[in-house]
Write an enzyme that holds these catalytic residues in place. Sequence first.
Site, PDB file in Angstrom:
ATOM      1  N   HIS A 186     -17.708 -54.302 -49.302  1.00  0.00           N
ATOM      2  CA  HIS A 186     -17.125 -55.362 -48.424  1.00  0.00           C
ATOM      3  C   HIS A 186     -17.919 -56.616 -48.475  1.00  0.00           C
ATOM      4  O   HIS A 186     -18.103 -57.496 -47.616  1.00  0.00           O
ATOM      5  CB  HIS A 186     -16.988 -54.739 -47.206  1.00  0.00           C
ATOM      6  CG  HIS A 186     -15.852 -53.792 -46.929  1.00  0.00           C
ATOM      7  ND1 HIS A 186     -15.521 -53.351 -45.842  1.00  0.00           N
ATOM      8  CD2 HIS A 186     -14.848 -53.506 -47.773  1.00  0.00           C
ATOM      9  CE1 HIS A 186     -14.232 -52.566 -46.110  1.00  0.00           C
ATOM     10  NE2 HIS A 186     -14.128 -52.362 -47.366  1.00  0.00           N
TER      11      HIS A 186
ATOM     12  N   TYR B 126     -13.199 -59.660 -48.055  1.00  0.00           N
ATOM     13  CA  TYR B 126     -14.112 -59.548 -46.883  1.00  0.00           C
ATOM     14  C   TYR B 126     -15.028 -60.756 -46.631  1.00  0.00           C
ATOM     15  O   TYR B 126     -15.751 -60.751 -45.589  1.00  0.00           O
ATOM     16  CB  TYR B 126     -14.810 -58.053 -46.962  1.00  0.00           C
ATOM     17  CG  TYR B 126     -14.080 -56.820 -46.180  1.00  0.00           C
ATOM     18  CD1 TYR B 126     -13.889 -56.544 -44.984  1.00  0.00           C
ATOM     19  CD2 TYR B 126     -12.915 -56.206 -47.347  1.00  0.00           C
ATOM     20  CE1 TYR B 126     -13.073 -55.537 -44.548  1.00  0.00           C
ATOM     21  CE2 TYR B 126     -12.269 -55.193 -46.721  1.00  0.00           C
ATOM     22  CZ  TYR B 126     -12.339 -54.989 -45.356  1.00  0.00           C
ATOM     23  OH  TYR B 126     -11.387 -53.843 -44.908  1.00  0.00           O
TER      24      TYR B 126
ATOM     25  N   ASN C 168     -15.446 -45.136 -43.892  1.00  0.00           N
ATOM     26  CA  ASN C 168     -16.289 -46.553 -43.802  1.00  0.00           C
ATOM     27  C   ASN C 168     -17.402 -46.384 -42.557  1.00  0.00           C
ATOM     28  O   ASN C 168     -17.336 -45.559 -41.881  1.00  0.00           O
ATOM     29  CB  ASN C 168     -15.279 -47.542 -43.276  1.00  0.00           C
ATOM     30  CG  ASN C 168     -14.578 -48.301 -44.303  1.00  0.00           C
ATOM     31  OD1 ASN C 168     -15.048 -48.573 -45.366  1.00  0.00           O
ATOM     32  ND2 ASN C 168     -13.182 -48.540 -44.062  1.00  0.00           N
TER      33      ASN C 168
ATOM     34  N   CYS D  91     -13.823 -47.671 -52.236  1.00  0.00           N
ATOM     35  CA  CYS D  91     -12.986 -48.501 -51.498  1.00  0.00           C
ATOM     36  C   CYS D  91     -11.985 -48.984 -52.555  1.00  0.00           C
ATOM     37  O   CYS D  91     -12.078 -48.763 -53.543  1.00  0.00           O
ATOM     38  CB  CYS D  91     -14.005 -49.593 -51.281  1.00  0.00           C
ATOM     39  SG  CYS D  91     -13.263 -50.914 -50.415  1.00  0.00           S
TER      40      CYS D  91
ATOM     41  N   ARG E  91     -12.896 -47.440 -32.799  1.00  0.00           N
ATOM     42  CA  ARG E  91     -12.659 -48.514 -33.684  1.00  0.00           C
ATOM     43  C   ARG E  91     -12.424 -49.785 -32.647  1.00  0.00           C
ATOM     44  O   ARG E  91     -12.901 -50.813 -32.943  1.00  0.00           O
ATOM     45  CB  ARG E  91     -11.664 -48.188 -34.486  1.00  0.00           C
ATOM     46  CG  ARG E  91     -11.405 -49.560 -35.370  1.00  0.00           C
ATOM     47  CD  ARG E  91     -10.352 -49.618 -36.494  1.00  0.00           C
ATOM     48  NE  ARG E  91      -9.887 -50.669 -37.153  1.00  0.00           N
ATOM     49  CZ  ARG E  91      -9.242 -50.699 -38.199  1.00  0.00           C
ATOM     50  NH1 ARG E  91      -8.730 -49.636 -38.806  1.00  0.00           N
ATOM     51  NH2 ARG E  91      -9.014 -51.944 -39.071  1.00  0.00           N
TER      52      ARG E  91
END
Length: 426
Positions: free
Chosen positions: A193, A244, A144, A165, A90
């Site tokens: 998102h 988002y 995700n 989510c 990440r």
Amino acid sequence: MKICIIGAGSTYTPELVEGIINKRDTLPVTELYFMDIDERKLNIVGSLCQRMVSAAGLPCKTVLTMSYEEALEGADFVLAQIRVGKLPARVLDEKIPLKYNLIGQETCGIGGMFKGLRTIPVMMNIVKLMEKHCPNAWLINFSNPSGILTEALLNYTNVKMVGLCNVPINTVDSIRRNMNLPEAYVEYIGLNHFAYITKIVDNGVDYLQKALEEGVSGPAMKNIPASGFTKEQVAAIGAIPTCYLEYYYFKDSKLEKLKKAERTRGETCMKIEEELLAIYQDAELHVKPEQLSKRGGARYSEVAINLVNSIWNDTNDIQVVNTLNKGALDFLDDNDAVEVCAYIGKDGPKPIPCRDINNDHIKEYIKQLKAYEKHAVKAAIYGSKEEAMRALVMNPLVGDLATAEKCFDEMLEAHKAYLPQFNKEN
């Protein structure tokens, strides 16, 4: 009833166990299997979860395992929360794009695409194992990028699957509170998102226009450095944007903020995770610790276990999920994965049709992001750099083909251990 948690070494897992304990009256869980490939984290987190189940007096067999087959055999529900490459991957998704003046984020832009490229093949493999060991099970995924994974799995496999989510439940409840309409139907449309609130209906009256005039906005999540939308900006959009969307509407300021940050969100999470793992090792601890709230996943266990409960008990209540469109949004294809309100019962989600969406701006923007997602899924499944490039030029956070290619090549090299499907091209 057997529930299997894949990625059970996640520090979020106590949230799920708390949700299962809280629903004990309606969910007769007799077997709970915790599976992870990280033995250290599985033992630390799994042991806390076993203590929680025991302290709650839940008559439930609990097993920690590193075997997919053992975990999946005969499961009714498979809850997936995997992170391929863990948090160090990440951090690469967040840092490398910044060198190319691109937003680095774990679900948006090129960073989000690479998380999808790494995760889709692993999830496809889990689905193959499910076909063999628990063919009738439901896969509930909150790994995700949830929307892209839903797009891949529901179009390229036959699994019964729902994507989740925690943004929708937090957004809907926040809007109900702000408008003082606790029972309102809040129409939530778009992609994971990348979604908007387009109606707030209570007793047949739509309060959206009132909300726009008052500048009502969705809540910020802990993992996003939010600046918020002004009243004028919300009016220009013509719908209430979810959090988002700040990355898309305030791309320049978000990029600057990420560049100036002392550490990325992934690096912060690595620190929080180790702190949590240290707390979890306390043999006297048998409840979910308060510190977990810092990790940014507020209420996601509630969302997950509500969904399991609604499918198991055929409740037909309304929840916001990631599922195939099936006509809910008439400007998208039926087989496009969308994030919308749906009735949830024993046959899974039945999306609620969204009528009279006369906001061309959000329809066009959602269509653009859906085009990106479809190309990204093809890139992941076929190991195609060409499809990846097509995806990235459609993504508003990238757009430039030359920049996209340079950044893509560096990220491909950085993540090559987790991208075997691309090895034939390199």
